[in-house]
Design a protein around this motif. Structure first.
Motif, short mmCIF file in Angstrom:
data_model
loop_
_atom_site.label_atom_id
_atom_site.label_comp_id
_atom_site.label_asym_id
_atom_site.label_seq_id
_atom_site.Cartn_x
_atom_site.Cartn_y
_atom_site.Cartn_z
N ALA A 57 0.83 -1.21 0.00
CA ALA A 57 0.00 0.00 0.00
C ALA A 57 0.87 1.26 0.00
N GLU A 58 1.95 1.25 0.78
CA GLU A 58 2.84 2.42 0.83
C GLU A 58 3.59 2.58 -0.49
N ARG A 59 4.04 1.48 -1.08
CA ARG A 59 4.76 1.55 -2.36
C ARG A 59 3.85 2.03 -3.47
N VAL A 60 2.62 1.51 -3.50
CA VAL A 60 1.65 1.94 -4.51
C VAL A 60 1.29 3.40 -4.30
N GLY A 61 1.16 3.81 -3.04
CA GLY A 61 0.87 5.22 -2.75
C GLY A 61 1.93 6.15 -3.30
N MET A 62 3.19 5.75 -3.18
CA MET A 62 4.27 6.57 -3.73
C MET A 62 4.16 6.65 -5.25
N LEU A 63 3.92 5.52 -5.89
CA LEU A 63 3.81 5.52 -7.35
C LEU A 63 2.60 6.34 -7.80
N GLN A 64 1.51 6.30 -7.05
CA GLN A 64 0.34 7.12 -7.38
C GLN A 64 0.69 8.60 -7.31
N PHE A 65 1.44 8.98 -6.28
CA PHE A 65 1.88 10.38 -6.15
C PHE A 65 2.75 10.77 -7.35
N LEU A 66 3.67 9.88 -7.72
CA LEU A 66 4.61 10.18 -8.81
C LEU A 66 3.95 10.23 -10.18
N LEU A 67 2.79 9.58 -10.32
CA LEU A 67 2.08 9.59 -11.60
C LEU A 67 1.73 11.00 -12.07
N ARG A 68 1.54 11.90 -11.15
CA ARG A 68 1.22 13.29 -11.54
C ARG A 68 2.37 13.91 -12.32
N TRP A 69 3.59 13.53 -11.98
CA TRP A 69 4.76 14.18 -12.55
C TRP A 69 5.47 13.37 -13.64
N PHE A 70 5.33 12.04 -13.59
CA PHE A 70 6.13 11.19 -14.47
C PHE A 70 5.26 10.22 -15.26
N ASP A 71 5.65 9.99 -16.51
CA ASP A 71 4.90 9.17 -17.44
C ASP A 71 5.34 7.71 -17.34
N PHE A 72 4.65 6.93 -16.52
CA PHE A 72 4.98 5.52 -16.37
C PHE A 72 4.47 4.69 -17.54
N ASP A 73 3.47 5.21 -18.27
CA ASP A 73 2.99 4.49 -19.46
C ASP A 73 4.10 4.36 -20.49
N ALA A 74 4.95 5.37 -20.60
CA ALA A 74 6.06 5.31 -21.56
C ALA A 74 7.00 4.17 -21.21
N ILE A 75 7.16 3.89 -19.92
CA ILE A 75 8.01 2.77 -19.50
C ILE A 75 7.30 1.45 -19.79
N THR A 76 6.03 1.38 -19.44
CA THR A 76 5.25 0.16 -19.64
C THR A 76 5.18 -0.21 -21.12
N ASN A 77 5.10 0.80 -22.00
CA ASN A 77 5.00 0.56 -23.44
C ASN A 77 6.36 0.40 -24.12
N HIS A 78 7.43 0.57 -23.38
CA HIS A 78 8.78 0.43 -23.93
C HIS A 78 9.02 -1.03 -24.31
N HIS A 79 9.74 -1.28 -25.39
CA HIS A 79 9.98 -2.66 -25.82
C HIS A 79 10.80 -3.47 -24.80
N MET A 80 11.51 -2.79 -23.93
CA MET A 80 12.27 -3.46 -22.87
C MET A 80 11.64 -3.18 -21.50
N ALA A 81 10.32 -3.12 -21.45
CA ALA A 81 9.60 -2.71 -20.23
C ALA A 81 10.02 -3.47 -18.97
N PRO A 82 10.08 -4.80 -18.98
CA PRO A 82 10.46 -5.49 -17.74
C PRO A 82 11.84 -5.09 -17.24
N THR A 83 12.78 -4.93 -18.17
CA THR A 83 14.14 -4.53 -17.79
C THR A 83 14.14 -3.10 -17.26
N CYS A 84 13.40 -2.22 -17.92
CA CYS A 84 13.33 -0.82 -17.48
C CYS A 84 12.71 -0.72 -16.09
#
Length: 175
Positions: A57-84
């Motif tokens: 819950a705490e880790r997800v909360g941090m990522l939710q906060f960071l979503l406002r500033w950073f584009d995690f979809d770009a990482i998820t859609n990257h061809h090397m997503a698991p490595t990234c």
């Protein structure tokens, strides 16, 4: 970071990865890792051994906060997503260790006066989290591991001088 965010039309910023090392590089990454550390200091306790021991819950909360500033979809859609994602998680784990070390050093600065340390939580850290961290640092298990780590550090031939900045980011800045 706010300047970069505004310059990007107030859209989340993309974290850049070095294609050869899959390490995060650049100014956006530096902003990301600074925000991670700041969030941890304010909102996550340092009473766990590692970042993976922090509640989901705490880790997800941090990522939710960071979503406002950073584009995690770009990482998820990257061809090397698991490595990234693995690389990014590795840096987050390192940031947790670094912030936890800062908190531990603050306790050490009180030279054994635990009562005085408890009375003076670090700026920006909740007193309850500070007291939980102190309790963790005083546990025999933590004390033994810290002593072992100090012995290993004495044996290191080459000292790390990169601080919180990854080797890839240092190389990127120099070019």
């Amino acid at each position: 970071m706010h300047k970069l965010f505004k310059a990007n039309g107030e859209r989340p910023l993309k974290i850049v990865f070095n294609i050869n090392t899959n390490m995060q590089i650049g100014e956006v990454y530096e902003c990301f890792i600074w925000e991670v550390g700041s969030y941890m200091w304010r909102n996550i306790g340092f009473d766990k051994d590692t970042w993976t021991d922090v509640s989901e819950a705490e880790r997800v909360g941090m990522l939710q906060f960071l979503l406002r500033w950073f584009d995690f979809d770009a990482i998820t859609n990257h061809h090397m997503a698991p490595t990234c994602w693995a690389s990014l998680n590795n840096r987050i784990c390192a940031r947790y260790r670094g912030r936890k070390n800062i908190a531990n050093n603050r306790l050490i600065d009180f030279a054994g006066d635990v009562k005085a340390a408890r009375a003076q939580a670090p700026t920006g850290m909740d007193r309850q989290r500070w007291n939980a961290a102190i309790d963790h640092f005083l546990m025999e298990k933590h004390q033994k591991r810290s002593a072992g780590n100090r012995e290993c550090q004495k044996k290191q031939v080459v000292k790390n001088r990169g601080g919180t900045c990854s080797y890839g980011s240092v190389c990127f800045k120099k070019t």
